[in-house]
Enzyme design. Sequence first.
Site, PDB file in Angstrom:
ATOM      1  N   LYS A  34      10.507   5.298  -0.147  1.00 14.83           N
ATOM      2  CA  LYS A  34      10.838   3.871  -0.255  1.00 14.83           C
ATOM      3  C   LYS A  34      12.171   3.590   0.439  1.00 14.83           C
ATOM      4  CE  LYS A  34       7.129   2.663  -2.441  1.00 14.83           C
ATOM      5  NZ  LYS A  34       6.144   1.785  -1.793  1.00 14.83           N
ATOM      6  N   SER A  70      10.909   0.286  -4.124  1.00 10.45           N
ATOM      7  CA  SER A  70      10.859   0.629  -5.550  1.00 10.45           C
ATOM      8  C   SER A  70      12.253   0.950  -6.068  1.00 10.45           C
ATOM      9  CB  SER A  70       9.958   1.847  -5.736  1.00 10.45           C
ATOM     10  OG  SER A  70      10.126   2.391  -7.032  1.00 10.45           O
ATOM     11  N   TYR A  76       8.755  10.344  -3.502  1.00  8.80           N
ATOM     12  CA  TYR A  76       8.279   8.954  -3.540  1.00  8.80           C
ATOM     13  C   TYR A  76       9.445   7.980  -3.332  1.00  8.80           C
ATOM     14  CZ  TYR A  76       6.872   4.565  -5.748  1.00  8.80           C
ATOM     15  OH  TYR A  76       6.644   3.232  -6.018  1.00  8.80           O
ATOM     16  N   SER A 108       9.575  -2.230 -13.057  1.00  5.19           N
ATOM     17  CA  SER A 108       8.328  -1.834 -13.733  1.00  5.19           C
ATOM     18  C   SER A 108       7.439  -3.064 -13.824  1.00  5.19           C
ATOM     19  CB  SER A 108       8.633  -1.308 -15.131  1.00  5.19           C
ATOM     20  OG  SER A 108       9.587  -0.270 -15.064  1.00  5.19           O
ATOM     21  N   CYS A 109       6.521  -3.172 -12.855  1.00  8.14           N
ATOM     22  CA  CYS A 109       5.683  -4.369 -12.810  1.00  8.14           C
ATOM     23  C   CYS A 109       4.377  -4.108 -13.559  1.00  8.14           C
ATOM     24  CB  CYS A 109       5.416  -4.776 -11.367  1.00  8.14           C
ATOM     25  SG  CYS A 109       4.538  -6.337 -11.280  1.00  8.14           S
ATOM     26  N   GLY A 117       0.807  -1.228   0.000  1.00  3.91           N
ATOM     27  CA  GLY A 117       0.000   0.000   0.000  1.00  3.91           C
ATOM     28  C   GLY A 117       0.834   1.270   0.000  1.00  3.91           C
ATOM     29  N   GLY A 118       0.145   2.380  -0.205  1.00  5.07           N
ATOM     30  CA  GLY A 118       0.788   3.690  -0.215  1.00  5.07           C
ATOM     31  C   GLY A 118       0.618   4.354  -1.560  1.00  5.07           C
ATOM     32  N   HIS A 154      12.838   3.425  -7.529  1.00  4.25           N
ATOM     33  CA  HIS A 154      13.008   4.876  -7.401  1.00  4.25           C
ATOM     34  C   HIS A 154      13.748   5.278  -6.117  1.00  4.25           C
ATOM     35  CE1 HIS A 154      11.053   5.677 -11.146  1.00  4.25           C
ATOM     36  NE2 HIS A 154      10.142   4.755 -10.807  1.00  4.25           N
TER      37      HIS A 154
HETATM   38  C1  15L Z   1       7.238   2.576  -9.497  1.00  2.36           C
HETATM   39  O1  15L Z   1       7.702   2.517  -8.362  1.00  2.36           O
HETATM   40  C2  15L Z   1       5.840   2.986  -9.746  1.00  2.36           C
HETATM   41  O2  15L Z   1       4.974   2.636  -8.701  1.00  2.36           O
HETATM   42  C3  15L Z   1       5.325   2.458 -11.080  1.00  2.36           C
HETATM   43  O3  15L Z   1       4.117   3.100 -11.395  1.00  2.36           O
HETATM   44  C4  15L Z   1       6.344   2.648 -12.191  1.00  2.36           C
HETATM   45  O4  15L Z   1       6.574   4.027 -12.398  1.00  2.36           O
HETATM   46  C5  15L Z   1       7.643   1.977 -11.815  1.00  2.36           C
HETATM   47  O5  15L Z   1       8.091   2.413 -10.550  1.00  2.36           O
HETATM   48  C6  15L Z   1       8.745   2.189 -12.854  1.00  2.36           C
HETATM   49  O6  15L Z   1       9.806   2.673 -12.491  1.00  2.36           O
HETATM   50  O7  15L Z   1       8.506   1.822 -14.003  1.00  2.36           O
END
Ligand code: 15L
Length: 264
Positions: free
Chosen positions: A138, A109, A134, A163-164, A70-71, A111
Amino acid sequence: MNRLLITGAAGRIATALRPRLRDLARVMCLSDRVDIVAPGPNEEVAICDLADADAVYAAAEGCDGILHLGGCPHEDAWEAIRSANFDGTRNVYEAARRHRIGRVVFASSNHAMGFYPTGQRLDADTPPRPDSYYGLSKAFGEGLARLYWDKCGIESVCMRIGSCFEKPTNRRMLSTWLSDDDLAELVRRSFRAPSVGWTVVYGASANTHGWWDNSGSAHLGWQPRDNAETFRAEVEASNPPPDPEAPENRWQGAGFAAAPIIER
Ligand code: 15L
């Protein structure tokens, strides 16, 4: 497991995982802020806002594990990220501590690492380099997971998901794609591995041109099977060759890294 709490259960990833992970627990406790469509026979629904510590505590009652998906899943204003991701993740770990839940699998993530240059090889020991509030949330979640391991003995697997999506749809995803099947197997291994302590694993399929080295999480026994290369022709046909100097192509985090801070 007897009961598994899944946060963010109405989202795309949880919706893809639920049918694939039915064997993981006798009862799946699905929590989200919004209603969950068509819960199955072994699924229970708890509507709850992650920022509400009491509601998260109640949702986690009697659970043996938490899959924290979640989040807020994208960049947003500070207040939005702070409440859903910083406070929300802390509420999840506090619920785990107070209910003596032994293991959390956390959807981190890529990111958290998005300001590394495209193509650079990263592993579990590479320091975080978030590309956004964001991504920072993480990296915070991973740090929080480490704190609760060191201080309280709660184990965590932090999955730095790439990228899921059902399939890769742009050229970056030829490196970052994670299939739903590979993610489901990663979650299964993360809960079933005898001992995980605090583990960071990059969530990417076996992409020929991947960027991430998972030798540090070999103890999970996870071997992704899909490969974005299968979709290369389709991806190239619908995406012109990238300008390597454009900011969104220089950094692994792409548009997240290139975007300005949201001021609100
Ligand atoms: C993520 O963390 C996002 O939630 C997703 O929507 C995509 O942007 C993904 O990374 C990504 O890097 O492709």
